[in-house]
Design a protein around this motif. Sequence first.
Motif, PDB file in Angstrom:
ATOM      1  N   TYR A  60       6.134   4.142   3.423  1.00 51.47           N
ATOM      2  CA  TYR A  60       5.451   3.564   4.570  1.00 51.47           C
ATOM      3  C   TYR A  60       4.728   4.587   5.437  1.00 51.47           C
ATOM      4  CZ  TYR A  60       7.599  -0.827   3.273  1.00 51.47           C
ATOM      5  OH  TYR A  60       7.960  -1.960   2.594  1.00 51.47           O
ATOM      6  N   PRO A 120      -0.094  -0.544   7.547  1.00 52.75           N
ATOM      7  CA  PRO A 120       0.341  -1.756   8.259  1.00 52.75           C
ATOM      8  C   PRO A 120      -0.678  -2.880   8.191  1.00 52.75           C
ATOM      9  CG  PRO A 120      -0.348  -0.050   9.807  1.00 52.75           C
ATOM     10  CD  PRO A 120      -0.314   0.595   8.460  1.00 52.75           C
ATOM     11  N   ASP A 142       4.613  -3.743   8.873  1.00 47.33           N
ATOM     12  CA  ASP A 142       4.282  -3.641   7.451  1.00 47.33           C
ATOM     13  C   ASP A 142       4.842  -4.858   6.739  1.00 47.33           C
ATOM     14  OD1 ASP A 142       3.333  -0.716   7.442  1.00 47.33           O
ATOM     15  OD2 ASP A 142       5.335  -0.559   8.329  1.00 47.33           O
TER      16      ASP A 142
END
Length: 486
Positions: free
Chosen positions: A370, A394, A359
């Motif tokens: 995330y 990502p 990421d």
Amino acid sequence: MRKLLHPRSPTWMALLLACCLGLLAACGGGHDHHPPGAGTGSLNVTISGLPAGLAAAVTVTGPASYSKTLTGSSTLDSLAPGAYSVSAASVLQGTGTGTIRLVPTPVTQQVQVNAGATAGASVAYAATAPLALALQEVASGLATPTFLTAPPGDSRLFILERPGRIRVMQNGSLLATPFLDISSLTTVIGERGLLSLAFHPQYASNGYFFLYYTNLAGDIVIERRQVSAGNANVADPLSALTVLTIPHPTFSNHNGGLLSFGPDGYLYAGTGDGGSGGDPPGNAQNTNVLLGKLLRLDVNASTVAQPYAIPPGNPFATAGGRPEIWAYGLRNPWRYAFDVPAQLLYIADVGQANREEVDVRPVGQAGNNYGWNIMEGTQCYNSASCNQAGLVLPVIEYGHDSAGGCSITGGYVYRGAALPELAGQYLYSDYCSGWLKSFSYSNGAASAVTDWGIANVGNIVSFGQDAQNELYMLSGTGKVYRIVRK
């Protein structure tokens, strides 16, 4: 109303002529060379060998602090007489394994400019072979090296061994006496042990460094220590100050493991979700616990009474949740990296059973989620569908297969001097596959994913970075390798 000039009037023609003369006088560059004046000279710099559209990197310096950067052939007028230096730097064409380095000849030259005359200098560029990388062994015989770092401006390497020792490499040799040995405080059960080290940005003056390890109970410990007063290669064994202890007693995996000072001067810590598989307690999405998070702490005035403070801007400091949290939704961020020139944060988050991910977000962006355990990479975790609103996805992911691996090992964005073709590329590996790959990131997307053909070096446990920003790979075989030009 003012009358317009007739296009054929004498007044209009005079104005047009004056305007053209003014424009010609204002123009510079290689095509408007004028004969040298009586008290000045000229220098004609001819640059050849570059593909169309690729700029040269040539600098001309001379008397009276004269400095001019040229991107192509040019004639410099009205120069004071004297000695001029023409310096040329390499330029790059392409990215990744297709990068071509064009090298100038000569790199530097001295030219005498005389009054009333035009001197000449030539720079010819020629391509070298595309960049290829290799690994150069710099240390061996280590007990599961987990991290490598160095204080700012220091030529030494500090290598962590998972059982609890910090070794010093000085002038190419491992010193026999460890910098620090905390083997009595930790264990190597599961994924536990001594996991990382961060030197304070002002280490040269205050001697402070910070450890991240698991204690005998399995809890995560962040601790400040100090170098001894009489020996720069040995830490003071009585200097320990516990900054933070995070309960992690149930499972021996997913401890996270990296401490790093960000460009803002605060200490960051990446913690795992608490272990097992799938994050059964839901720690990563729970902002009331410190597991599965990226923490941000102010340790610049640590005392026993107040080992850390909460930096301004931490997203949950005034909105509920633990104020130490900077970001959440992480499974096991074993390694992350700040790229200071680009002001970006790269997090390599280890996946569950299917996807590994990297990421990338701006360093100053607080409160990012995330996605774990709602998602694994770009896939919904353990579900056919999921709500992805507000989640950071990502920029790179890969699967668990023969071409992928099983557990991502994040590295760094290259900012060293030895491999200029590699500048700005993020390097990463996989614990099982042991390959070395990189990608470039810009405008929110990754590109130029490159496999550098590295193999047969064992399980890659971690990357390391020295004070000159050169990069290293640490193998489970007990060896440390420097990434070099092949």
